[in-house]
Enzyme design. Sequence first.
Site, PDB file in Angstrom:
ATOM      1  N   VAL A 253       3.684-104.070  14.336  1.00 41.89           N
ATOM      2  CA  VAL A 253       4.775-104.288  15.261  1.00 41.89           C
ATOM      3  C   VAL A 253       4.002-104.966  16.598  1.00 41.89           C
ATOM      4  CG1 VAL A 253       6.549-103.401  16.508  1.00 41.89           C
ATOM      5  CG2 VAL A 253       5.965-102.400  14.250  1.00 41.89           C
ATOM      6  N   ASP A 255       4.492-106.978  20.122  1.00 42.28           N
ATOM      7  CA  ASP A 255       5.515-107.317  21.566  1.00 42.28           C
ATOM      8  C   ASP A 255       4.632-108.645  21.888  1.00 42.28           C
ATOM      9  OD1 ASP A 255       7.477-105.332  21.270  1.00 42.28           O
ATOM     10  OD2 ASP A 255       6.003-104.147  22.118  1.00 42.28           O
ATOM     11  N   CYS A 270      -4.154-108.680  22.644  1.00 42.40           N
ATOM     12  CA  CYS A 270      -2.929-109.306  21.889  1.00 42.40           C
ATOM     13  C   CYS A 270      -3.112-110.020  20.706  1.00 42.40           C
ATOM     14  CB  CYS A 270      -1.747-109.635  22.806  1.00 42.40           C
ATOM     15  SG  CYS A 270      -1.352-108.167  24.030  1.00 42.40           S
ATOM     16  N   ASP A 339       6.747 -99.528  31.786  1.00 39.97           N
ATOM     17  CA  ASP A 339       6.980 -99.993  30.446  1.00 39.97           C
ATOM     18  C   ASP A 339       8.313 -99.832  30.121  1.00 39.97           C
ATOM     19  OD1 ASP A 339       6.893-100.799  27.641  1.00 39.97           O
ATOM     20  OD2 ASP A 339       4.859-100.359  27.393  1.00 39.97           O
ATOM     21  N   ARG A 341       9.936-101.377  27.251  1.00 42.39           N
ATOM     22  CA  ARG A 341      10.025-101.912  25.738  1.00 42.39           C
ATOM     23  C   ARG A 341      10.860-101.094  25.059  1.00 42.39           C
ATOM     24  NH1 ARG A 341       3.946-103.326  24.095  1.00 42.39           N
ATOM     25  NH2 ARG A 341       3.471-101.571  25.383  1.00 42.39           N
ATOM     26  N   LYS A 368       5.143 -96.652  19.715  1.00 44.46           N
ATOM     27  CA  LYS A 368       5.677 -97.242  18.357  1.00 44.46           C
ATOM     28  C   LYS A 368       5.466 -96.319  17.249  1.00 44.46           C
ATOM     29  CE  LYS A 368       4.226-102.048  19.807  1.00 44.46           C
ATOM     30  NZ  LYS A 368       3.228-102.872  19.943  1.00 44.46           N
TER      31      LYS A 368
HETATM   32 ZN   LIG Z   1      -1.711-109.410  25.732  1.00 40.88          ZN
END
Ligand SMILES: [Zn+2]
Length: 429
Positions: A253, A255, A270, A339, A341, A368
């Site tokens: 998962v 983002d 990332c 955060d 999210r 998550k």
């Molecule tokens: Zn990043």
Amino acid sequence: MSEGNGLAMGELKAPKRRHIVLASHPSRSGLKGGPVQWGHGDPAQRGAIVATVTDPNHRNAIGTHSGSYSVYRALAVASGVLDPDHKPDFTNTAPTIAIGPHPSWADPEKIVSLDPFGALVGEVYASLLTEGIDLRPTIAVTRAHIQMPELLEAVRQGRIKEDGEIVKPGGDLVVTKAAVEPVWHLPGVAQRLGVSEDDLRYALFEQTGGMFPELVTRPDVKVFLPPIGGITVYIIGDLATITDPARPLAVRVHDECNGSDVFGSDICTCRPYLVHGLEECIATAQQGGAGLIVYFRKEGRALGEVTKFLVYNARKRQVGGDRADAYFARTECVAGVQDVRFQELMPDVLHWLGVTRIDRFVSMSDMKYNALVRSGIEIVERVPIPDELVPPDARVEIEAKKAAGYYTDQVAPTEEDLAQIKGRGLEQS
Ligand SMILES: [Zn+2]
């Protein structure tokens, strides 16, 4: 007048202005699009979500389709290049594979932030479309080949095998991908966040500058299509194996992080973690299971890229330089929060796909993990990012996250360790 952009000003049609119908008060005949019984397993009983603006009298939802792109649509209408009454022709647009229905589709609490029937609008509501009700799919499913330099390198090094089906000769990865627009059932979203529906509606109304008055004037309309980014799911292997308990499933998962995902910026992990997730998905699919990459378009912990870049500067210019022990504090002093999210809504897309167990969860995020487990999905194993994939400047972030509770198979760093972990200065090249 203008040349080269294909849109000479003289050719523009004057925008068509229509009589504005305010939907801010309930009509005497109730919702013309029919009531929505969220979570009903029969799409006819559940009711179609009517959020198009071509006929305001049919609407039974707040907001409209295409998320933030509805604003670009407004620009096209305002400049006269798009007829606001255009009704799409959906010939040949149906999904390339069948998805669902799954038991979760008939549970009003399992899925609250997307329409499980969103890909099947042309099928399950065909008669309404024939009647002229302007319905739009909120999910589209297609096929693609993926070519990424890291995956080609993994093939070259022998970590990924070309099997001719999932990985083609030459290294192309064959995927099915689904684009999902948000469709929120406001009572369910409020419940996930642990707030009252009224408080949620008021905050949404106020924080969008009063963009959707019906949020506060139409408590009878429960469905909201928010002007935010959606989700893309990349499915590797046979989707049908997801519901077979004997077959393994790998899931990442992710983002959105444009800086790293697309441009390879080295301040975070990332893209390397995303590619590692793809490798895990391929391996699991080649073992007879499937893999899912779920990509959420919420950038910079959903604070946006401007805030993100401001935080980068604040981190690198603070006394003592960019340090893991001050990582979260710098975000909080710029954004007021670490955060936003809200992973509470994230599991919905997996429930839409019928996921009940994840064998290999390629994420270290405790938020998550907790959200998935709370939603009833079993997680067998968590897969951290391999140490050799962490760029040197990204140590600050990954070590700060481990100390804050992110999953690691190593010993989490202490406060003293964090103070020693430093990133590159702004002036250093
Ligand atoms: Zn990043």
